[in-house]
Design an enzyme around this catalytic site. Structure first.
Site, PDB file in Angstrom:
ATOM      1  N   LYS A 173       2.213   9.856  10.699  1.00 16.43           N
ATOM      2  CA  LYS A 173       2.050   9.317   9.337  1.00 16.43           C
ATOM      3  C   LYS A 173       0.757   9.902   8.782  1.00 16.43           C
ATOM      4  O   LYS A 173      -0.322   9.617   9.303  1.00 16.43           O
ATOM      5  CB  LYS A 173       1.970   7.793   9.411  1.00 16.43           C
ATOM      6  CG  LYS A 173       1.769   7.113   8.071  1.00 16.43           C
ATOM      7  CD  LYS A 173       1.702   5.600   8.263  1.00 16.43           C
ATOM      8  CE  LYS A 173       1.507   4.881   6.949  1.00 16.43           C
ATOM      9  NZ  LYS A 173       0.363   3.954   6.971  1.00 16.43           N
ATOM     10  N   ASP A 182       4.237   0.254   4.191  1.00 17.67           N
ATOM     11  CA  ASP A 182       2.996  -0.266   4.772  1.00 17.67           C
ATOM     12  C   ASP A 182       2.524  -1.347   3.816  1.00 17.67           C
ATOM     13  O   ASP A 182       1.986  -1.051   2.743  1.00 17.67           O
ATOM     14  CB  ASP A 182       1.937   0.835   4.944  1.00 17.67           C
ATOM     15  CG  ASP A 182       0.668   0.288   5.617  1.00 17.67           C
ATOM     16  OD1 ASP A 182       0.619  -0.928   5.886  1.00 17.67           O
ATOM     17  OD2 ASP A 182      -0.276   1.080   5.852  1.00 17.67           O
ATOM     18  N   ARG A 214      -6.030   8.938   8.212  1.00 24.14           N
ATOM     19  CA  ARG A 214      -6.648   7.902   7.398  1.00 24.14           C
ATOM     20  C   ARG A 214      -6.522   8.288   5.930  1.00 24.14           C
ATOM     21  O   ARG A 214      -6.187   9.411   5.592  1.00 24.14           O
ATOM     22  CB  ARG A 214      -8.146   7.743   7.736  1.00 24.14           C
ATOM     23  CG  ARG A 214      -8.468   7.356   9.156  1.00 24.14           C
ATOM     24  CD  ARG A 214      -7.782   6.108   9.652  1.00 24.14           C
ATOM     25  NE  ARG A 214      -7.961   4.902   8.880  1.00 24.14           N
ATOM     26  CZ  ARG A 214      -8.570   3.796   9.307  1.00 24.14           C
ATOM     27  NH1 ARG A 214      -9.107   3.760  10.508  1.00 24.14           N
ATOM     28  NH2 ARG A 214      -8.629   2.716   8.553  1.00 24.14           N
ATOM     29  N   SER A 215      -6.824   7.328   5.049  1.00 26.23           N
ATOM     30  CA  SER A 215      -6.746   7.660   3.622  1.00 26.23           C
ATOM     31  C   SER A 215      -7.860   8.627   3.224  1.00 26.23           C
ATOM     32  O   SER A 215      -7.698   9.415   2.300  1.00 26.23           O
ATOM     33  CB  SER A 215      -6.794   6.381   2.784  1.00 26.23           C
ATOM     34  OG  SER A 215      -7.885   5.581   3.161  1.00 26.23           O
ATOM     35  N   GLU A 217      -3.780   9.307  -1.127  1.00 24.67           N
ATOM     36  CA  GLU A 217      -3.080  10.098  -0.117  1.00 24.67           C
ATOM     37  C   GLU A 217      -2.037  11.025  -0.740  1.00 24.67           C
ATOM     38  O   GLU A 217      -1.163  11.543  -0.049  1.00 24.67           O
ATOM     39  CB  GLU A 217      -2.403   9.172   0.898  1.00 24.67           C
ATOM     40  CG  GLU A 217      -3.399   8.293   1.630  1.00 24.67           C
ATOM     41  CD  GLU A 217      -2.780   7.536   2.806  1.00 24.67           C
ATOM     42  OE1 GLU A 217      -1.549   7.546   2.945  1.00 24.67           O
ATOM     43  OE2 GLU A 217      -3.560   6.961   3.580  1.00 24.67           O
ATOM     44  N   GLN A 248       0.799  -1.237   0.000  1.00 23.85           N
ATOM     45  CA  GLN A 248       0.000   0.000   0.000  1.00 23.85           C
ATOM     46  C   GLN A 248       0.833   1.289   0.000  1.00 23.85           C
ATOM     47  O   GLN A 248       0.493   2.239  -0.699  1.00 23.85           O
ATOM     48  CB  GLN A 248      -0.918  -0.021   1.218  1.00 23.85           C
ATOM     49  CG  GLN A 248      -1.835   1.166   1.348  1.00 23.85           C
ATOM     50  CD  GLN A 248      -2.791   0.987   2.515  1.00 23.85           C
ATOM     51  OE1 GLN A 248      -3.718   0.199   2.444  1.00 23.85           O
ATOM     52  NE2 GLN A 248      -2.552   1.682   3.601  1.00 23.85           N
ATOM     53  N   LYS A 301      -4.677   5.385  15.423  1.00 25.99           N
ATOM     54  CA  LYS A 301      -5.688   6.060  14.602  1.00 25.99           C
ATOM     55  C   LYS A 301      -6.927   6.246  15.464  1.00 25.99           C
ATOM     56  O   LYS A 301      -7.555   5.257  15.876  1.00 25.99           O
ATOM     57  CB  LYS A 301      -6.057   5.187  13.400  1.00 25.99           C
ATOM     58  CG  LYS A 301      -4.994   5.070  12.314  1.00 25.99           C
ATOM     59  CD  LYS A 301      -5.404   3.969  11.346  1.00 25.99           C
ATOM     60  CE  LYS A 301      -4.663   4.017  10.023  1.00 25.99           C
ATOM     61  NZ  LYS A 301      -4.914   2.765   9.244  1.00 25.99           N
ATOM     62  N   GLU A 354       5.027  -1.798   8.281  1.00 27.15           N
ATOM     63  CA  GLU A 354       3.697  -1.841   8.909  1.00 27.15           C
ATOM     64  C   GLU A 354       2.886  -2.985   8.305  1.00 27.15           C
ATOM     65  O   GLU A 354       2.954  -3.220   7.090  1.00 27.15           O
ATOM     66  CB  GLU A 354       3.017  -0.492   8.628  1.00 27.15           C
ATOM     67  CG  GLU A 354       1.615  -0.341   9.164  1.00 27.15           C
ATOM     68  CD  GLU A 354       1.091   1.067   8.892  1.00 27.15           C
ATOM     69  OE1 GLU A 354       1.893   2.020   8.766  1.00 27.15           O
ATOM     70  OE2 GLU A 354      -0.144   1.209   8.781  1.00 27.15           O
ATOM     71  N   ASP A 406      -0.987  -2.147  12.545  1.00 31.12           N
ATOM     72  CA  ASP A 406      -2.099  -1.224  12.250  1.00 31.12           C
ATOM     73  C   ASP A 406      -3.390  -2.028  12.319  1.00 31.12           C
ATOM     74  O   ASP A 406      -4.086  -2.042  13.341  1.00 31.12           O
ATOM     75  CB  ASP A 406      -1.862  -0.581  10.881  1.00 31.12           C
ATOM     76  CG  ASP A 406      -3.059   0.209  10.364  1.00 31.12           C
ATOM     77  OD1 ASP A 406      -3.987   0.459  11.143  1.00 31.12           O
ATOM     78  OD2 ASP A 406      -3.084   0.569   9.164  1.00 31.12           O
TER      79      ASP A 406
HETATM   80  P1  PGA Z   1      -6.563   3.523   5.584  1.00 29.44           P
HETATM   81  O1  PGA Z   1      -5.015   3.506   5.255  1.00 29.44           O
HETATM   82  O2  PGA Z   1      -6.880   4.821   6.217  1.00 29.44           O
HETATM   83  O3  PGA Z   1      -7.208   3.323   4.247  1.00 29.44           O
HETATM   84  O4  PGA Z   1      -6.800   2.362   6.528  1.00 29.44           O
HETATM   85  C1  PGA Z   1      -4.033   3.939   6.135  1.00 29.44           C
HETATM   86  C2  PGA Z   1      -3.170   2.806   6.610  1.00 29.44           C
HETATM   87  O5  PGA Z   1      -3.402   1.621   6.287  1.00 29.44           O
HETATM   88  O6  PGA Z   1      -2.224   3.042   7.357  1.00 29.44           O
HETATM   89 ZN    ZN Z   2      -1.691   0.721   7.505  1.00 29.98          ZN
END
Ligand code: PGA
Ligand code: ZN
Length: 476
Positions: free
Chosen positions: A426, A279, A404-405, A242, A199, A375, A323, A350
């Site tokens: 992050k 990640d 978050r994304s 992002e 990712q 988060k 991650e 995560d």
């Molecule tokens: P997400 O991605 O907000 O789509 O979960 C962020 C991450 O995985 O760190």
């Molecule tokens: Zn993540």
């Protein structure tokens, strides 16, 4: 003055154009503040539940009008006259009112919106900066041993022994500090339209001597990377959710090669100045016990084989942070990863921990990972987030405060990471205003706080950093 007089909510939109919850709280004396809730795409299965208007035709069921009406109705009534400065009590009332273990009745988006807006409104009503109020709250959070004892007295979970499985950096959590940013350069997985399985391919400016210099380096590397990717003519400068580039490349490893080349093109030393983070977000390509990779020729890996692949990357490139290297329920795979790499790499959970202190406790007890992503909306309230952060620091786990994304102009997490001195942040990439809202707020805080805020930079990695800076000799 911090007594809650009115709570209001509305539906607004996040950076992907998806509806989200905004909450506004007015305290006695008329001071008002608001907060907006973010939203993930690669969400962990153990996260608290984001309530959406599923089944309705409007916006394909993605609306949050049910969550909004919970705030306007039941929640507003329950918190009428409550003290916005008493975060622990506010969040307790919210959790009890919801009554489910995963906030699925009222919605974690409704609850978190109120929780954050209460903190912002309390700061306003006290006429102090948000970071000062957050520091006051952080100081109230009991040690994790006290929290665990309270849990076991309430019959919620067993008392646990506290082991310190990993090297900790003791100044973390003790005062204001500007975080080391971990910044997305190339996006894959569920965040971009290219072919990469992993990712995020990130950089960490471990050699920077200030937050300002860290940003300058990151922006320079990002620009050099854009120029290099443009030459491939396959996705070039197109970006993912992002703001990181989302190219089509011949393999996942090729993305790391590009990032290393961009660091060099920026006149910086890979490893010493700027290290690499990943990640993997592997829960999203884990099927029937196998990790199914599709970039390049495509292949299926066992947990052990994926650990082997990651280890070979750490030997080959200055990778300092990984991650979700293994999937959210693959505890055995995670254990192996930790045994093999925790001396050399920050291993962040995560989807594995979902900011839950109960899941993190399981990690601590079983010696799994050495770092936790923080988060707010995974757990769904500010106080619970602070408790998880406390648990991490008490046990030598590095916390990484994360966006978050799906994000917004709300910059709460910038204040949170400085106030708690958590050490790392992050936020995605270094373009797109929902990301810059956080980086720019950190610039303001850096300027305002001056010598009152520490900058640890890469030194917070201690021994791990030393091994990343010798990668070249080791790898060749
Ligand atoms: P997400 O991605 O907000 O789509 O979960 C962020 C991450 O995985 O760190
Ligand atoms: Zn993540």
């Amino acid at each position: 003055m911090t007594r809650i007089e009115q709570i209001h909510a509305r539906e607004v939109f996040d950076s992907r154009g998806r509806p989200t919850v905004e909450v506004e709280i007015r305290c006695a004396g008329g001071r008002t503040a608001r907060a907006i809730v973010p939203s993930g795409a690669s969400t962990g299965e153990h996260e608290s539940v984001e309530l959406r208007d599923e089944g309705e035709a409007r916006l394909d069921g993605s609306g949050v009008t049910r969550a909004v009406s919970h705030v306007r109705g039941e929640i507003a009534q329950a918190l009428q006259g409550a003290d916005a400065a008493d975060q622990q009590q506010i969040d307790r009332v919210l959790c009890e009112l919801d009554g489910t273990p995963n906030k699925s009745r009222l919605g974690a988006n409704a609850i978190l919106g109120v929780s954050l807006a209460a903190a912002c409104a309390a700061a306003e009503a006290k006429n102090i900066r948000l970071i000062d109020h957050l520091r006051d709250l952080w100081r109230q959070v009991p040690s994790s041993t006290a929290t665990a004892a309270a849990d076991s007295a309430a019959g919620q979970s067993p008392t646990v022994s506290h082991v310190t499985p990993h090297e900790s950096f003791s100044p973390l959590g003790t005062g204001f500090s500007l975080p080391l940013p971990m910044v997305n350069m190339i996006s894959g997985g569920l965040h971009a339209g290219g072919n990469l399985d992993f990712q995020d391919f990130l950089i960490l400016p471990v050699g920077a001597s200030s937050y300002r210099q860290a940003l300058d380096w990151i922006i320079t590397v990002y620009r050099r990377l854009g120029t290099l990717l443009e030459q491939t003519r396959r996705g070039g400068r197109l970006v993912g959710d992002e703001g990181g580039y989302g190219p089509i490349l011949e393999s996942n490893g090729a993305a790391v090669e590009f990032v290393v080349a961009a660091i060099e093109a920026a006149g910086l030393a890979p490893g010493d100045d700027v290290a690499i983070g990943l990640d993997v977000a592997s829960s999203h390509f884990y099927r029937d016990g196998k990790y199914v990779l599709s970039a390049g020729a495509g292949t299926e890996l066992t947990s052990e084989e994926l650990v082997g692949l990651l280890e070979s990357w750490v030997d080959r490139w200055p990778v300092i942070s990984i991650e979700d290297g293994l999937a959210e329920n693959d505890w055995d795979g995670w254990k192996l990863l930790t045994e093999r790499l925790s001396d050399r790499v920050q291993l962040i959970g995560d989807d594995l921990f979902v900011t839950s202190r109960h899941r993190l406790q399981r990690g601590i007890d079983s010696g799994t990972a050495n770092s936790v992503l923080i988060k707010l909306n995974q757990i769904g309230s500010l106080w619970e987030t602070l408790e998880t952060l406390r648990l991490a620091l008490d046990n030598g786990y590095w916390p990484v405060v994360s966006a978050r994304s799906g994000e917004t102009e709300d910059s709460f997490i910038a204040d949170l990471v400085v106030a708690t001195g958590a050490g790392q942040i992050k936020v995605g990439s270094i373009t797109r205003s929902e990301r810059l809202a956080k980086y720019n707020q950190l610039l303001r805080l850096d300027e305002q706080l001056g010598d009152d805020a520490a900058w640890y930079g890469g030194s917070l990695f201690g021994r791990i950093r030393r091994s990343a800076s010798t990668w070249k000799e080791a790898g060749e």
